[in-house]
Design a protein around this motif. Sequence first.
Motif, mmCIF file in Angstrom:
data_model
loop_
_atom_site.group_PDB
_atom_site.id
_atom_site.type_symbol
_atom_site.label_atom_id
_atom_site.label_comp_id
_atom_site.label_asym_id
_atom_site.label_seq_id
_atom_site.Cartn_x
_atom_site.Cartn_y
_atom_site.Cartn_z
ATOM 1 N N TRP A 247 5.662 -4.193 11.785
ATOM 2 C CA TRP A 247 4.804 -3.397 10.770
ATOM 3 C C TRP A 247 3.537 -3.050 11.429
ATOM 4 C CZ3 TRP A 247 4.737 -4.838 4.923
ATOM 5 C CH2 TRP A 247 4.355 -3.651 4.171
ATOM 6 N N GLY A 248 3.291 -2.048 12.135
ATOM 7 C CA GLY A 248 1.909 -1.812 12.618
ATOM 8 C C GLY A 248 1.154 -0.831 11.836
ATOM 9 N N SER A 249 0.104 -0.135 12.536
ATOM 10 C CA SER A 249 -0.642 0.693 11.967
ATOM 11 C C SER A 249 -0.143 1.823 11.372
ATOM 12 C CB SER A 249 -2.000 1.059 12.863
ATOM 13 O OG SER A 249 -2.555 -0.302 13.655
ATOM 14 N N THR A 250 0.695 2.506 11.934
ATOM 15 C CA THR A 250 1.472 3.670 11.679
ATOM 16 C C THR A 250 2.688 4.030 11.246
ATOM 17 O OG1 THR A 250 1.763 4.610 14.017
ATOM 18 C CG2 THR A 250 -0.531 5.165 12.908
ATOM 19 N N ASN A 251 3.521 2.853 11.724
ATOM 20 C CA ASN A 251 4.933 2.797 11.294
ATOM 21 C C ASN A 251 5.305 1.460 10.933
ATOM 22 O OD1 ASN A 251 5.990 5.666 12.225
ATOM 23 N ND2 ASN A 251 4.661 5.184 13.805
ATOM 24 N N GLU B 84 7.475 5.562 7.795
ATOM 25 C CA GLU B 84 6.001 5.836 8.243
ATOM 26 C C GLU B 84 4.892 5.115 7.627
ATOM 27 O OE1 GLU B 84 5.625 9.961 8.303
ATOM 28 O OE2 GLU B 84 7.159 10.316 10.066
ATOM 29 N N ALA B 85 5.214 4.131 6.805
ATOM 30 C CA ALA B 85 4.033 3.390 5.806
ATOM 31 C C ALA B 85 3.512 2.292 6.703
ATOM 32 C CB ALA B 85 4.980 3.150 4.846
ATOM 33 N N GLY B 86 2.911 2.791 7.889
ATOM 34 C CA GLY B 86 2.014 1.672 8.570
ATOM 35 C C GLY B 86 0.976 1.123 7.766
ATOM 36 N N VAL B 87 0.071 0.164 8.154
ATOM 37 C CA VAL B 87 -0.899 -0.257 7.327
ATOM 38 C C VAL B 87 -1.996 0.728 6.958
ATOM 39 C CG1 VAL B 87 -0.202 -2.800 7.810
ATOM 40 C CG2 VAL B 87 -2.197 -1.404 9.173
ATOM 41 N N VAL C 266 10.779 -12.263 8.519
ATOM 42 C CA VAL C 266 9.590 -12.569 9.484
ATOM 43 C C VAL C 266 8.852 -11.448 9.633
ATOM 44 C CG1 VAL C 266 8.935 -13.763 11.640
ATOM 45 C CG2 VAL C 266 10.838 -14.793 10.339
ATOM 46 N N MET C 267 7.547 -11.088 9.731
ATOM 47 C CA MET C 267 6.890 -10.189 9.834
ATOM 48 C C MET C 267 5.892 -10.089 11.248
ATOM 49 S SD MET C 267 6.231 -8.256 6.245
ATOM 50 C CE MET C 267 4.973 -9.466 5.751
ATOM 51 N N ALA C 268 5.533 -9.218 12.189
ATOM 52 C CA ALA C 268 4.645 -9.124 12.985
ATOM 53 C C ALA C 268 3.899 -7.924 13.063
ATOM 54 C CB ALA C 268 5.250 -9.355 14.251
ATOM 55 N N GLY C 269 2.985 -7.980 13.523
ATOM 56 C CA GLY C 269 1.899 -6.617 14.044
ATOM 57 C C GLY C 269 0.967 -6.670 13.176
ATOM 58 N N MET C 270 0.230 -5.269 12.987
ATOM 59 C CA MET C 270 -0.974 -4.990 12.105
ATOM 60 C C MET C 270 -1.058 -5.502 10.611
ATOM 61 S SD MET C 270 -3.393 -4.121 14.205
ATOM 62 C CE MET C 270 -4.678 -3.759 13.297
ATOM 63 N N VAL C 271 0.341 -5.816 10.043
ATOM 64 C CA VAL C 271 0.397 -6.479 8.768
ATOM 65 C C VAL C 271 -0.364 -7.725 8.635
ATOM 66 C CG1 VAL C 271 2.534 -7.741 9.289
ATOM 67 C CG2 VAL C 271 2.163 -6.937 7.179
ATOM 68 N N GLY C 272 -0.533 -8.385 9.750
ATOM 69 C CA GLY C 272 -1.417 -9.539 9.550
ATOM 70 C C GLY C 272 -2.731 -9.303 9.884
ATOM 71 N N SER C 273 -3.274 -8.308 10.012
ATOM 72 C CA SER C 273 -4.735 -7.975 10.415
ATOM 73 C C SER C 273 -5.876 -7.835 9.033
ATOM 74 C CB SER C 273 -4.807 -6.543 11.284
ATOM 75 O OG SER C 273 -4.556 -5.471 10.110
ATOM 76 N N ASN C 274 -6.859 -7.773 9.364
ATOM 77 C CA ASN C 274 -7.892 -7.624 8.152
ATOM 78 C C ASN C 274 -7.592 -6.292 7.646
ATOM 79 O OD1 ASN C 274 -9.005 -5.826 10.062
ATOM 80 N ND2 ASN C 274 -11.002 -6.933 10.020
ATOM 81 N N ALA C 275 -6.675 -5.277 7.949
ATOM 82 C CA ALA C 275 -6.236 -4.004 7.386
ATOM 83 C C ALA C 275 -5.044 -4.130 6.853
ATOM 84 C CB ALA C 275 -6.516 -2.961 8.483
ATOM 85 N N GLY C 276 -4.449 -5.176 6.980
ATOM 86 C CA GLY C 276 -3.025 -5.301 6.468
ATOM 87 C C GLY C 276 -2.700 -5.879 5.191
ATOM 88 N N TRP C 277 -1.667 -6.595 5.205
ATOM 89 C CA TRP C 277 -1.297 -7.250 3.845
ATOM 90 C C TRP C 277 -2.217 -8.363 3.541
ATOM 91 C CZ3 TRP C 277 4.615 -8.144 2.533
ATOM 92 C CH2 TRP C 277 4.635 -8.455 1.190
ATOM 93 N N LEU C 278 -2.447 -9.313 4.772
ATOM 94 C CA LEU C 278 -3.039 -10.464 4.678
ATOM 95 C C LEU C 278 -3.662 -10.710 6.112
ATOM 96 C CD1 LEU C 278 -3.824 -13.095 3.007
ATOM 97 C CD2 LEU C 278 -1.905 -14.172 4.102
ATOM 98 N N SER C 279 -4.857 -11.095 6.187
ATOM 99 C CA SER C 279 -5.679 -11.257 7.318
ATOM 100 C C SER C 279 -5.283 -12.653 7.752
ATOM 101 C CB SER C 279 -7.207 -11.320 7.184
ATOM 102 O OG SER C 279 -7.844 -11.483 8.489
#
Length: 291
Positions: free
Chosen positions: A9-13, A31-34, A61-74
């Motif tokens: 799960w990235g920024s754009t996809n 196309e529902a990136g964060v 298990v998820m990886a990518g920007m989903v774990g950023s401060n702009a994602g689901w959970l930081s």
Amino acid sequence: MTSYIAIDWGSTNLRAWRYENGECIDERRSEAGVTRLEGRTPVEVFDSVTAGWPVTSVPVVMAGMVGSNAGWLSVPYLSCPVSLGKLASQLTRVEDKAWIVPGLSVDSESNHNVMRGEETQLLGAITLAPNRVYVMPGTHSKWVVTEQDTVCDFRTVMTGELHHLLLRHSLVGAGLPPQQANERAFCEGLETGSNDSSILARLFEVRAAHVLGSRPREAVSEFLSGLLIGHEVALMSQTFPTSGGVTLIAGSSLAQRYQHAMTFAGLPVQLLDGDRAFQHGMRSIANDLAD
């Protein structure tokens, strides 16, 4: 082997794979990136993408920007140097629905860097194509130095984003017609970028050359791509211990360009498909969760 669901799960996809007994039986893309949720919550997107899948009975298990401060959970970063074997024991649970893989960070006087998603590719790569140095090209290219399964250091080069900004939002690309593939222009840019210690003074020349009629206006993108990639490879091959070659983790769209640049620089390279590396890394984490 185990059954699990892996999500990149990235920024754009967003890409999701469902595995049963180690075999991929379904794949979904969105196309529902964060940064493209369009008013929906991450939970709503997750439920939509995984609809009909056994998310309550197998590890997700998820990886990518989903774990950023702009994602689901930081999710906190793991500080380098760090063993990639620790990823599975440092997952963060989110809303009793899935686990998020932590990113990696470097925070020293001479280098401040972060990555999310690439660490999972690295986990797969150390088994599939072991090396000391790994290169993951993209919008923000990563150059990573390791010792066995330990990530010691890495740097980020904004080659892809710089190409986009210069072509779309600067005078370099102003007024250009649709761009076309042009191998000769790419090679000319590659040679120029590889041989200059700094390309700052070359950037305006990208525009000047087509204004003066020295280069086709339809080939500006290709020349600029070669210029930036050639400079990246030349610079980073001097920064990292690349005498033994590198593992290039990439999809087909960028693999050929970077292989060309690395061959030009005399750098031995082995290629590993990015999706294959990611999925192998996810499999390793899911297997550890099931133990």
